[in-house]
Design an enzyme around this catalytic site. Sequence first.
Site, PDB file in Angstrom:
ATOM      1  CE  LYS A  41     -25.264 -35.336  -6.269  1.00 21.17           C
ATOM      2  NZ  LYS A  41     -24.680 -34.251  -7.123  1.00 21.17           N
TER       3      LYS A  41
ATOM      4  CG  ASP B 224     -21.481 -33.887  -8.089  1.00 22.13           C
ATOM      5  OD1 ASP B 224     -21.931 -35.011  -7.773  1.00 22.13           O
ATOM      6  OD2 ASP B 224     -21.965 -32.811  -7.683  1.00 22.13           O
TER       7      ASP B 224
ATOM      8  NE  ARG C 211     -25.497 -21.907  -4.694  1.00 18.73           N
ATOM      9  CZ  ARG C 211     -26.696 -22.380  -4.392  1.00 18.73           C
ATOM     10  NH1 ARG C 211     -27.775 -21.810  -4.900  1.00 18.73           N
ATOM     11  NH2 ARG C 211     -26.818 -23.422  -3.605  1.00 18.73           N
TER      12      ARG C 211
ATOM     13  CE  LYS D 215     -19.816 -29.981  -6.944  1.00 19.39           C
ATOM     14  NZ  LYS D 215     -20.949 -30.078  -7.916  1.00 19.39           N
TER      15      LYS D 215
ATOM     16  CB  THR E  15     -26.342 -31.145   1.941  1.00 19.68           C
ATOM     17  OG1 THR E  15     -26.175 -30.537   0.652  1.00 19.68           O
ATOM     18  CG2 THR E  15     -25.130 -31.995   2.266  1.00 19.68           C
TER      19      THR E  15
END
Length: 232
Positions: A62, A60, A210, A33, A119
């Site tokens: 958005k 990614d 991470r 990603k 999230t």
Amino acid sequence: MEKSRIIIALDYPNEEQALSLIRQLDPAQCRLKVGKELFTRAGPSLVKRLAAQGFSIFLDLKFHDIPHTVARACLAAADLGVWMLNIHALGGLSMMKAAQEALANHPSRPQLIAVTVLTSMDQAALSQIGLAGTPEDNVLQLALLTQEAGLNGIVCSGQEAPVLRQALGKEFLLVTPGIRPAGVDPKDQQRVLTPREALAKGANYLVIGRPITAAPDPMMALRAIEAEISNV
């Protein structure tokens, strides 16, 4: 053999650090990603380079703008050779339909998914921006809108996956960030699950950053997660 369900988030501030990890990887081992920070610093050339090496890339960014602008941005992303890209469901039905229609005839059409509720956002954060209902209520409403627009799936927390899977069917993709192996600090993620829990609840792909990229031995961390989910 089906490619990995693990999408490694390249959470690095520059191209050199990202490439240091990538040199250790086989494209069959994982997907990658590329998010806002790395894309802003390294640009489309890095995405093209990774795709040319055989990696499946989830871009990614958005996208969230007026329908025409988002549609054109999605076409530009598809031309980079990405496997998946995302837009923001809060842009509305017209915006999502425009993106889907723009990609419909692309010769190497990527998977198009939408972000629903980040999230990092809990009940208090939703209330602050004026959204009524629980995070789960908002996720379901936006997911149904995404499916109506003809997209392939959504980004969601694994905690909502069982309800979403029941409401949206087996073919709709659920891409789950906020994954933290057991014993790992969740940091700024509020709604997290272990890799095994997320897949058992219905997720298709796990976005893991991470816990792998910041590990003392990233490859050992990846192999440990692969072992954890091998029989799910």
